[in-house]
Motif scaffolding. Structure first.
Motif, short mmCIF file in Angstrom:
data_model
loop_
_atom_site.label_atom_id
_atom_site.label_comp_id
_atom_site.label_asym_id
_atom_site.label_seq_id
_atom_site.Cartn_x
_atom_site.Cartn_y
_atom_site.Cartn_z
N ASP A 162 -10.17 -0.87 -1.92
CA ASP A 162 -8.86 -1.74 -1.99
C ASP A 162 -8.70 -1.81 0.62
N ASP A 211 1.13 -1.72 -0.17
CA ASP A 211 -0.21 -0.47 -0.48
C ASP A 211 0.77 1.26 -0.47
N THR A 215 -12.07 -2.43 3.03
CA THR A 215 -12.85 -3.22 2.73
C THR A 215 -11.84 -4.36 3.26
N ARG A 216 -10.59 -4.16 3.09
CA ARG A 216 -9.93 -4.93 3.53
C ARG A 216 -9.55 -5.39 5.07
#
Lengths: 155, 202
Positions: free
Chosen positions: A130, A10, A133-134
């Motif tokens: 992402d 990330d 939601t992760r």
């Protein structure tokens, strides 16, 4: 509320996108902040600027701008612009979760920053989605809600 | 919600000092700020009126090594206590990880304490939260004043949840109890985060 976890991948993805934004737009400093005031990523010149304080004040400023939008019947303002004599600040919302704060010299027009901020926003949206939601927290799908193109000016 | 950055080995959490006007929320942060000696010390940010009353929030970042191998940053905020600033008070609560409720011990202020606690619950509910979801401690401030109410009475008024929360008598202006409160809420917040990480890993 679920905790947000930022891993090495990330971090690198964010940094590449923010560095590209600086190169393309000519902005001096950029910082990606979540709505609570936590720094997600940053790039550029932070000489004499405490990143955390910048993040907190920008998120506070944006939060009150959002509240103002609701008060006048707007769903939200998608961006805010603060103009100074030497430096300006442009703040834009990303995926309804984070804000992109760009500091740029007065010699650069806000239109250029706004254009590249929009492009950067499109690149960041899937990453933010992402991330959230992760972290098991459901945020609205990426993309700007309709009727949210207003600009708040504080000049 | 906390932010855990495994790339930079950093954990950031948000702790909010809540309570009625003039109960001593900013005084708590001022005392903590005075006592920070590390090289990481930054300015205390105060968005206040000309009369030094909190308008939006005070903010103090506190960097610690409470978790080995990680830099843990506690972001300490206060809210404006005055009733008419509820809109901004609500905004400060966004993403909160821990709450210190600073109650004023003086007899005439007990109604204000109760109203402020009710307001806290109401504002949390707008984020889909209850007071039971978040680590939360009570600070009974201004214990040095002659008209301070009995602690038992304040407990009856404020500490009414099924599970009683930790309570700390304090005199924030001299620093008495300030770090006891901060240590307690920090530990509670970190314990909750570690528990959540363990659950997610299982």
């Amino acid at each position: 509320m679920a905790n947000i976890i930022i891993n090495e991948q990330d971090k690198q993805r964010f940094e590449i996108i923010l560095s590209d934004f600086l190169k393309d737009s000519g902005a001096r400093t950029v910082i990606l902040v979540d709505k609570s005031g936590f720094v997600l990523s940053k790039a550029g010149d932070f000489a004499g600027i405490d990143a955390q304080s910048l993040a907190v004040l920008a998120s506070g400023s944006y939060a009150s701008t959002q509240a103002l939008a609701k008060l006048i019947g707007e769903l939200e303002f998608s961006a805010a612009f603060h103009q100074g004599k030497r430096s300006n600040v442009h703040i834009s919302l990303i995926a309804n979760y984070a804000i992109l704060v760009a500091i740029f010299d007065a010699s650069i027009t806000v239109g250029v920053i706004r254009l590249y901020a929009r492009e950067t926003s499109k690149k960041l949206e899937p990453l933010i989605f992402d991330l959230t939601t992760r972290s098991k927290k459901i945020y609205p799908a990426p993309g700007r809600p309709p009727g949210s193109q207003g600009i708040a000016r504080n000049e | 919600m906390a932010q855990i950055n495994t790339a930079d080995k950093e954990i950031s959490v948000k702790i909010v000092y809540y309570g009625p006007a003039l109960s001593g929320k900013t005084t708590n942060l001022l005392y903590v700020h005075q006592r920070i000696t590390s090289k990481d010390k930054t300015d205390l940010i105060s968005i206040a009126t000309e009369g030094d009353r909190t308008l939006y929030f005070d903010f103090l970042p506190l960097v610690t090594d409470i978790i080995p191998g990680f830099k843990t940053c506690f972001q300490l905020y206060t809210v404006p206590g005055q009733v008419h600033y509820n809109a901004t008070r609500k905004l400060v609560l966004q993403g909160v990880d821990g709450i210190v409720f600073v109650a004023d011990s003086q007899w005439p202020r007990q109604n204000d304490n109760v109203e402020s606690l009710f307001n806290l619950k109401e504002n949390l509910s707008e984020y889909g939260l209850t007071i039971r979801d978040i680590p939360y401690v009570l600070e009974y401030n201004k214990r040095d004043l002659p008209d301070a109410a009995m602690i038992e009475y304040m407990e009856y008024l404020i500490n009414r949840e099924e599970v009683k929360v930790p309570v700390f008598p304090a005199v924030a202006i001299t620093g008495e109890g300030v770090f006891d409160v901060l240590n307690a809420i920090s530990r509670m917040v970190i314990a909750k985060i570690l528990k959540e990480i363990n659950v997610e890993q299982k």
